[in-house]
Design a protein around this motif. Structure first.
Motif, PDB file in Angstrom:
ATOM      1  N   VAL A  81      -3.927  -3.806  -4.545  1.00  0.00           N
ATOM      2  CA  VAL A  81      -3.236  -3.495  -3.298  1.00  0.00           C
ATOM      3  C   VAL A  81      -1.852  -2.921  -3.603  1.00  0.00           C
ATOM      4  O   VAL A  81      -1.419  -1.942  -2.986  1.00  0.00           O
ATOM      5  N   GLN A  82      -1.165  -3.491  -4.573  1.00  0.00           N
ATOM      6  CA  GLN A  82       0.158  -2.997  -4.951  1.00  0.00           C
ATOM      7  C   GLN A  82       0.084  -1.553  -5.450  1.00  0.00           C
ATOM      8  O   GLN A  82       0.923  -0.725  -5.101  1.00  0.00           O
ATOM      9  N   ARG A  83      -0.922  -1.248  -6.247  1.00  0.00           N
ATOM     10  CA  ARG A  83      -1.086   0.123  -6.754  1.00  0.00           C
ATOM     11  C   ARG A  83      -1.360   1.091  -5.606  1.00  0.00           C
ATOM     12  O   ARG A  83      -0.826   2.206  -5.592  1.00  0.00           O
ATOM     13  N   ALA A  84      -2.189   0.689  -4.676  1.00  0.00           N
ATOM     14  CA  ALA A  84      -2.488   1.553  -3.528  1.00  0.00           C
ATOM     15  C   ALA A  84      -1.233   1.801  -2.703  1.00  0.00           C
ATOM     16  O   ALA A  84      -1.004   2.925  -2.226  1.00  0.00           O
ATOM     17  N   ALA A  85      -0.399   0.790  -2.562  1.00  0.00           N
ATOM     18  CA  ALA A  85       0.857   0.947  -1.812  1.00  0.00           C
ATOM     19  C   ALA A  85       1.799   1.892  -2.558  1.00  0.00           C
ATOM     20  O   ALA A  85       2.430   2.760  -1.942  1.00  0.00           O
ATOM     21  N   ARG A  86       1.884   1.750  -3.878  1.00  0.00           N
ATOM     22  CA  ARG A  86       2.752   2.643  -4.663  1.00  0.00           C
ATOM     23  C   ARG A  86       2.282   4.091  -4.588  1.00  0.00           C
ATOM     24  O   ARG A  86       3.097   5.011  -4.599  1.00  0.00           O
ATOM     25  N   ARG A  87       0.975   4.304  -4.520  1.00  0.00           N
ATOM     26  CA  ARG A  87       0.440   5.668  -4.392  1.00  0.00           C
ATOM     27  C   ARG A  87       0.644   6.230  -2.992  1.00  0.00           C
ATOM     28  O   ARG A  87       0.456   7.415  -2.767  1.00  0.00           O
TER      29      ARG A  87
ATOM     30  N   ASP B 240      -1.233   5.206  -0.449  1.00  0.00           N
ATOM     31  CA  ASP B 240      -2.533   5.154   0.234  1.00  0.00           C
ATOM     32  C   ASP B 240      -2.523   4.178   1.403  1.00  0.00           C
ATOM     33  O   ASP B 240      -3.320   4.321   2.332  1.00  0.00           O
ATOM     34  N   ILE B 241      -1.664   3.175   1.312  1.00  0.00           N
ATOM     35  CA  ILE B 241      -1.540   2.168   2.363  1.00  0.00           C
ATOM     36  C   ILE B 241      -0.054   1.883   2.573  1.00  0.00           C
ATOM     37  O   ILE B 241       0.753   2.163   1.675  1.00  0.00           O
ATOM     38  N   PRO B 242       0.319   1.321   3.725  1.00  0.00           N
ATOM     39  CA  PRO B 242       1.736   1.000   3.939  1.00  0.00           C
ATOM     40  C   PRO B 242       2.267   0.030   2.882  1.00  0.00           C
ATOM     41  O   PRO B 242       1.546  -0.841   2.391  1.00  0.00           O
ATOM     42  N   ALA B 243       3.549   0.185   2.557  1.00  0.00           N
ATOM     43  CA  ALA B 243       4.179  -0.640   1.520  1.00  0.00           C
ATOM     44  C   ALA B 243       4.148  -2.123   1.852  1.00  0.00           C
ATOM     45  O   ALA B 243       4.086  -2.958   0.967  1.00  0.00           O
ATOM     46  N   ARG B 244       4.213  -2.476   3.106  1.00  0.00           N
ATOM     47  CA  ARG B 244       4.239  -3.896   3.482  1.00  0.00           C
ATOM     48  C   ARG B 244       2.847  -4.412   3.869  1.00  0.00           C
ATOM     49  O   ARG B 244       2.713  -5.295   4.708  1.00  0.00           O
ATOM     50  N   THR B 245       1.840  -3.879   3.230  1.00  0.00           N
ATOM     51  CA  THR B 245       0.474  -4.336   3.496  1.00  0.00           C
ATOM     52  C   THR B 245       0.309  -5.771   3.014  1.00  0.00           C
ATOM     53  O   THR B 245       0.721  -6.122   1.911  1.00  0.00           O
ATOM     54  N   ASN B 246      -0.285  -6.587   3.852  1.00  0.00           N
ATOM     55  CA  ASN B 246      -0.567  -7.975   3.518  1.00  0.00           C
ATOM     56  C   ASN B 246      -1.812  -7.985   2.624  1.00  0.00           C
ATOM     57  O   ASN B 246      -2.927  -7.815   3.095  1.00  0.00           O
ATOM     58  N   ALA B 247      -1.590  -8.146   1.324  1.00  0.00           N
ATOM     59  CA  ALA B 247      -2.679  -8.069   0.354  1.00  0.00           C
ATOM     60  C   ALA B 247      -3.779  -9.089   0.644  1.00  0.00           C
ATOM     61  O   ALA B 247      -4.963  -8.767   0.583  1.00  0.00           O
ATOM     62  N   ARG B 248      -3.399 -10.309   0.963  1.00  0.00           N
ATOM     63  CA  ARG B 248      -4.406 -11.343   1.199  1.00  0.00           C
ATOM     64  C   ARG B 248      -5.281 -10.992   2.397  1.00  0.00           C
ATOM     65  O   ARG B 248      -6.505 -11.116   2.341  1.00  0.00           O
ATOM     66  N   GLN B 249      -4.670 -10.542   3.481  1.00  0.00           N
ATOM     67  CA  GLN B 249      -5.461 -10.157   4.660  1.00  0.00           C
ATOM     68  C   GLN B 249      -6.422  -9.020   4.311  1.00  0.00           C
ATOM     69  O   GLN B 249      -7.582  -9.037   4.728  1.00  0.00           O
ATOM     70  N   LEU B 250      -5.923  -8.053   3.576  1.00  0.00           N
ATOM     71  CA  LEU B 250      -6.774  -6.932   3.179  1.00  0.00           C
ATOM     72  C   LEU B 250      -7.926  -7.396   2.292  1.00  0.00           C
ATOM     73  O   LEU B 250      -9.084  -7.016   2.507  1.00  0.00           O
ATOM     74  N   LEU B 251      -7.632  -8.230   1.311  1.00  0.00           N
ATOM     75  CA  LEU B 251      -8.685  -8.721   0.420  1.00  0.00           C
ATOM     76  C   LEU B 251      -9.720  -9.557   1.158  1.00  0.00           C
ATOM     77  O   LEU B 251     -10.921  -9.458   0.896  1.00  0.00           O
TER      78      LEU B 251
END
Length: 123
Positions: free
Chosen positions: A44-50, A52-63
């Motif tokens: 999720v962190q890599r996708a945010a850095r690219r 692809d997703i907002p920087a403040r994406t809640n990784a746990r919710q997404l997973l």
């Protein structure tokens, strides 16, 4: 995930079932999930850095959104494994994330867990 949930012997499903009967099994399962989410957050962190997703994406919710369909189909409904399901669930969750469905503007990307630990920012 689908492989783990359909493996023989069914260790993952047995641990889930045991967690309802044993405090020790419940604690082991909790530690397992905390470790699993922590290990997957890098994706999720890599996708945010690219971008692809907002920087403040809640990784746990997404997973959780990406894996919940597998648990629902395989554990709750006991449907046969569908080789297309993991990819479809992951793509659906990624699309929702890119649209901001798991983003927490102005706040922490994680709510405190039941154990009281705070998550980390993805920005």
């Amino acid at each position: 995930m689908q492989t783990a949930l359909t493996a023989q012997p069914p260790i993952t499903t047995a641990l889930i079932a045991a967690s309802f009967r044993s405090d020790e099994a419940a604690r082991a399962l909790q530690r397992f999930w905390e470790d699993r989410y922590a290990r997957c957050e890098i994706v999720v962190q890599r996708a945010a850095r690219r971008g692809d997703i907002p920087a403040r994406t809640n990784a746990r919710q997404l997973l959780i959104a990406a894996t919940a369909p597998l648990y629902h189909q395989l554990i709750l409904l006991r449907t046969p494994p569908d080789p297309r399901l993991p990819d479809h669930a992951a793509r659906s969750a990624a699309l929702a994330a890119s649209a901001g469905a798991f983003s927490n503007p102005g706040g922490f990307p994680f709510a405190p867990s039941a154990g009281g630990a705070n998550g980390t920012r993805l920005s």
